[in-house]
Write a protein that holds these residues in place. Structure first.
Motif, mmCIF file in Angstrom:
data_model
loop_
_atom_site.group_PDB
_atom_site.id
_atom_site.type_symbol
_atom_site.label_atom_id
_atom_site.label_comp_id
_atom_site.label_asym_id
_atom_site.label_seq_id
_atom_site.Cartn_x
_atom_site.Cartn_y
_atom_site.Cartn_z
ATOM 1 N N GLN A 8 0.904 -1.190 -0.091
ATOM 2 C CA GLN A 8 0.000 -0.085 -0.027
ATOM 3 C C GLN A 8 0.891 1.373 0.094
ATOM 4 O O GLN A 8 2.012 1.015 0.092
ATOM 5 C CB GLN A 8 -0.980 -0.034 1.167
ATOM 6 N N ASP A 9 0.340 2.339 -0.171
ATOM 7 C CA ASP A 9 1.008 3.569 -0.574
ATOM 8 C C ASP A 9 1.264 4.311 1.033
ATOM 9 O O ASP A 9 1.917 5.427 1.160
ATOM 10 C CB ASP A 9 0.276 4.737 -1.130
ATOM 11 N N ARG A 27 4.799 -0.913 2.683
ATOM 12 C CA ARG A 27 4.774 0.243 1.533
ATOM 13 C C ARG A 27 5.865 -0.475 0.336
ATOM 14 O O ARG A 27 5.419 -0.342 -0.732
ATOM 15 C CB ARG A 27 5.296 1.232 2.249
ATOM 16 N N GLU A 28 6.863 -1.033 0.644
ATOM 17 C CA GLU A 28 7.766 -1.451 -0.231
ATOM 18 C C GLU A 28 8.671 -2.842 0.082
ATOM 19 O O GLU A 28 8.468 -3.245 1.251
ATOM 20 C CB GLU A 28 8.924 -0.325 -0.377
#
Length: 105
Positions: A8-9, A27-28
């Motif tokens: 997700q962002d 996120r990453e």
């Protein structure tokens, strides 16, 4: 076993483990490895929950590779894997006076 991974962002790492199912939201990819490392360390528990707010976009290590501190390829790969487990996404080699540039006296 990992049953669910969602990227997700939002700058958060969420882990929810129940029995053999692990859900990770992050996120990453470096955050995924950090979450996976946490989950591995809590495999013996039936239930485990963890939430972390990610404070930095880039987080890592500056590695001194000057003069007699040059690392082998195998050692650098080991450091990259270790940094990933910690959720870090940057490795900067510092190379003062390691090589000679032609024309700079």
């Amino acid at each position: 076993m990992i049953r669910f991974v969602k990227f997700q962002d939002r700058p958060e790492i969420l882990i929810n483990k129940r029995k053999n199912q692990i859900h990770i939201i992050c996120r990453e990819i470096s955050h995924y490895y950090r979450a996976l490392n946490y989950a591995i360390h809590h495999m013996e528990e039936d239930e485990f929950q963890y939430q972390e707010h990610v404070c930095f976009e880039r987080n890592g290590l500056m590695l001194d590779c000057s003069r007699n501190a040059v690392f082998t390829v195998e050692k650098v790969k080991f450091l990259i894997r270790t940094l990933a487990k910690l959720g870090m996404n940057v490795l900067m080699p510092y190379t003062e006076d390691t090589y000679e540039v032609a024309g700079n006296g």
